[in-house]
Design a protein around this motif. Sequence first.
Motif, PDB file in Angstrom:
ATOM      1  N   LEU A   1       0.832  -1.211   0.000  1.00 58.86           N
ATOM      2  CA  LEU A   1       0.000   0.000   0.000  1.00 58.86           C
ATOM      3  C   LEU A   1       0.860   1.252   0.000  1.00 58.86           C
ATOM      4  O   LEU A   1       0.557   2.228  -0.682  1.00 58.86           O
ATOM      5  N   GLY A   2       1.940   1.231   0.762  1.00 61.24           N
ATOM      6  CA  GLY A   2       2.851   2.370   0.791  1.00 61.24           C
ATOM      7  C   GLY A   2       3.502   2.612  -0.556  1.00 61.24           C
ATOM      8  O   GLY A   2       3.638   3.754  -1.004  1.00 61.24           O
ATOM      9  N   MET A   3       3.880   1.546  -1.241  1.00 63.91           N
ATOM     10  CA  MET A   3       4.499   1.684  -2.563  1.00 63.91           C
ATOM     11  C   MET A   3       3.498   2.225  -3.577  1.00 63.91           C
ATOM     12  O   MET A   3       3.826   3.071  -4.402  1.00 63.91           O
ATOM     13  N   ILE A   4       2.263   1.755  -3.519  1.00 66.29           N
ATOM     14  CA  ILE A   4       1.226   2.237  -4.437  1.00 66.29           C
ATOM     15  C   ILE A   4       0.979   3.724  -4.206  1.00 66.29           C
ATOM     16  O   ILE A   4       0.874   4.502  -5.149  1.00 66.29           O
ATOM     17  N   ALA A   5       0.911   4.134  -2.949  1.00 65.01           N
ATOM     18  CA  ALA A   5       0.704   5.552  -2.638  1.00 65.01           C
ATOM     19  C   ALA A   5       1.867   6.393  -3.154  1.00 65.01           C
ATOM     20  O   ALA A   5       1.666   7.465  -3.726  1.00 65.01           O
ATOM     21  N   ALA A   6       3.089   5.909  -2.976  1.00 65.84           N
ATOM     22  CA  ALA A   6       4.264   6.653  -3.450  1.00 65.84           C
ATOM     23  C   ALA A   6       4.274   6.754  -4.969  1.00 65.84           C
ATOM     24  O   ALA A   6       4.594   7.806  -5.527  1.00 65.84           O
ATOM     25  N   LEU A   7       3.910   5.696  -5.653  1.00 64.27           N
ATOM     26  CA  LEU A   7       3.850   5.733  -7.116  1.00 64.27           C
ATOM     27  C   LEU A   7       2.779   6.694  -7.598  1.00 64.27           C
ATOM     28  O   LEU A   7       2.967   7.421  -8.557  1.00 64.27           O
ATOM     29  N   GLY A   8       1.646   6.711  -6.926  1.00 63.34           N
ATOM     30  CA  GLY A   8       0.572   7.635  -7.298  1.00 63.34           C
ATOM     31  C   GLY A   8       0.997   9.072  -7.107  1.00 63.34           C
ATOM     32  O   GLY A   8       0.728   9.934  -7.935  1.00 63.34           O
ATOM     33  N   LEU A   9       1.703   9.357  -6.032  1.00 62.44           N
ATOM     34  CA  LEU A   9       2.198  10.709  -5.777  1.00 62.44           C
ATOM     35  C   LEU A   9       3.208  11.103  -6.839  1.00 62.44           C
ATOM     36  O   LEU A   9       3.169  12.201  -7.375  1.00 62.44           O
ATOM     37  N   GLY A  10       4.102  10.200  -7.177  1.00 67.46           N
ATOM     38  CA  GLY A  10       5.092  10.465  -8.215  1.00 67.46           C
ATOM     39  C   GLY A  10       4.450  10.699  -9.566  1.00 67.46           C
ATOM     40  O   GLY A  10       4.887  11.562 -10.335  1.00 67.46           O
ATOM     41  N   ALA A  11       3.401   9.975  -9.873  1.00 65.10           N
ATOM     42  CA  ALA A  11       2.709  10.159 -11.154  1.00 65.10           C
ATOM     43  C   ALA A  11       2.079  11.539 -11.224  1.00 65.10           C
ATOM     44  O   ALA A  11       2.077  12.182 -12.264  1.00 65.10           O
ATOM     45  N   GLY A  12       1.540  12.027 -10.102  1.00 61.29           N
ATOM     46  CA  GLY A  12       0.954  13.361 -10.081  1.00 61.29           C
ATOM     47  C   GLY A  12       1.982  14.441 -10.314  1.00 61.29           C
ATOM     48  O   GLY A  12       1.751  15.405 -11.025  1.00 61.29           O
ATOM     49  N   ILE A  13       3.151  14.254  -9.746  1.00 61.27           N
ATOM     50  CA  ILE A  13       4.221  15.225  -9.928  1.00 61.27           C
ATOM     51  C   ILE A  13       4.697  15.219 -11.370  1.00 61.27           C
ATOM     52  O   ILE A  13       4.938  16.249 -11.973  1.00 61.27           O
ATOM     53  N   ALA A  14       4.802  14.046 -11.946  1.00 57.67           N
ATOM     54  CA  ALA A  14       5.283  13.924 -13.321  1.00 57.67           C
ATOM     55  C   ALA A  14       4.268  14.460 -14.322  1.00 57.67           C
ATOM     56  O   ALA A  14       4.610  14.749 -15.459  1.00 57.67           O
ATOM     57  N   ASN A  15       3.022  14.605 -13.905  1.00 60.20           N
ATOM     58  CA  ASN A  15       1.971  15.052 -14.809  1.00 60.20           C
ATOM     59  C   ASN A  15       1.999  16.553 -15.060  1.00 60.20           C
ATOM     60  O   ASN A  15       1.388  17.029 -15.990  1.00 60.20           O
ATOM     61  N   ALA A  16       2.672  17.331 -14.232  1.00 61.72           N
ATOM     62  CA  ALA A  16       2.756  18.781 -14.407  1.00 61.72           C
ATOM     63  C   ALA A  16       4.070  19.119 -15.107  1.00 61.72           C
ATOM     64  O   ALA A  16       5.118  18.605 -14.761  1.00 61.72           O
ATOM     65  N   ARG A  17       3.962  20.006 -16.115  1.00 61.19           N
ATOM     66  CA  ARG A  17       5.163  20.375 -16.863  1.00 61.19           C
ATOM     67  C   ARG A  17       5.127  21.860 -17.169  1.00 61.19           C
ATOM     68  O   ARG A  17       4.159  22.379 -17.725  1.00 61.19           O
ATOM     69  N   ASP A  18       6.192  22.563 -16.796  1.00 63.45           N
ATOM     70  CA  ASP A  18       6.325  23.982 -17.135  1.00 63.45           C
ATOM     71  C   ASP A  18       6.649  24.093 -18.618  1.00 63.45           C
ATOM     72  O   ASP A  18       7.451  23.323 -19.138  1.00 63.45           O
ATOM     73  N   LEU A  19       6.041  25.070 -19.279  1.00 62.95           N
ATOM     74  CA  LEU A  19       6.281  25.287 -20.699  1.00 62.95           C
ATOM     75  C   LEU A  19       7.160  26.511 -20.881  1.00 62.95           C
ATOM     76  O   LEU A  19       6.957  27.527 -20.238  1.00 62.95           O
ATOM     77  N   GLY A  20       8.126  26.406 -21.770  1.00 61.66           N
ATOM     78  CA  GLY A  20       9.014  27.513 -22.066  1.00 61.66           C
ATOM     79  C   GLY A  20       8.362  28.539 -22.974  1.00 61.66           C
ATOM     80  O   GLY A  20       7.302  28.292 -23.557  1.00 61.66           O
ATOM     81  N   PRO A  21       8.994  29.689 -23.132  1.00 63.42           N
ATOM     82  CA  PRO A  21       8.436  30.779 -23.939  1.00 63.42           C
ATOM     83  C   PRO A  21       8.168  30.386 -25.394  1.00 63.42           C
ATOM     84  O   PRO A  21       7.137  30.757 -25.942  1.00 63.42           O
ATOM     85  N   ASP A  22       9.069  29.635 -26.005  1.00 60.89           N
ATOM     86  CA  ASP A  22       8.871  29.246 -27.407  1.00 60.89           C
ATOM     87  C   ASP A  22       7.642  28.373 -27.582  1.00 60.89           C
ATOM     88  O   ASP A  22       6.844  28.579 -28.497  1.00 60.89           O
ATOM     89  N   GLU A  23       7.479  27.404 -26.694  1.00 59.02           N
ATOM     90  CA  GLU A  23       6.318  26.520 -26.770  1.00 59.02           C
ATOM     91  C   GLU A  23       5.030  27.285 -26.483  1.00 59.02           C
ATOM     92  O   GLU A  23       4.001  27.067 -27.126  1.00 59.02           O
ATOM     93  N   ALA A  24       5.082  28.206 -25.530  1.00 59.86           N
ATOM     94  CA  ALA A  24       3.907  29.007 -25.185  1.00 59.86           C
ATOM     95  C   ALA A  24       3.458  29.856 -26.371  1.00 59.86           C
ATOM     96  O   ALA A  24       2.263  29.950 -26.670  1.00 59.86           O
ATOM     97  N   VAL A  25       4.403  30.457 -27.067  1.00 63.80           N
ATOM     98  CA  VAL A  25       4.071  31.284 -28.236  1.00 63.80           C
ATOM     99  C   VAL A  25       3.458  30.421 -29.347  1.00 63.80           C
ATOM    100  O   VAL A  25       2.487  30.824 -29.996  1.00 63.80           O
ATOM    101  N   LYS A  26       3.995  29.235 -29.548  1.00 66.64           N
ATOM    102  CA  LYS A  26       3.436  28.329 -30.565  1.00 66.64           C
ATOM    103  C   LYS A  26       1.992  27.960 -30.234  1.00 66.64           C
ATOM    104  O   LYS A  26       1.134  27.931 -31.119  1.00 66.64           O
ATOM    105  N   LEU A  27       1.718  27.676 -28.967  1.00 69.54           N
ATOM    106  CA  LEU A  27       0.354  27.342 -28.550  1.00 69.54           C
ATOM    107  C   LEU A  27      -0.589  28.521 -28.742  1.00 69.54           C
ATOM    108  O   LEU A  27      -1.725  28.359 -29.178  1.00 69.54           O
TER     109      LEU A  27
END
Length: 102
Positions: free
Chosen positions: A7-33
């Motif tokens: 259960l502890g490992m599953i919780a840690a993996l879920g937390l890690g997945a949430g962190i990996a799901n957020a990504r900062d975008l740089g200025p070049d990518e933002a302008v393209k979007l």
Amino acid sequence: MKRLITLGMIAALGLGAGIANARDLGPDEAVKLRDAGTIKDFQLLNDSALKLHPNGRISETELEHEYGKYLYQLEIKDKDGIKWDVELDATTGNVLKNQQDD
């Protein structure tokens, strides 16, 4: 005991997945979007945020891609010197968060 460890490992993996799901975008990518029409123009997003705090000043901005959404985050200092964290859906311009910074 094995169950508790699992259960502890599953919780840690879920937390890690949430962190990996957020990504900062740089200025070049933002302008393209923006140019592709995927997200709103930055001036429109800034104006929407500043309507919440008239006479405020934007001190920081950041564009993130999180859980399939583009989020535009701003830090605003209002006329009384109070800092606010504002988050907008960068695609629609809807306000998602408007709270005083701690």
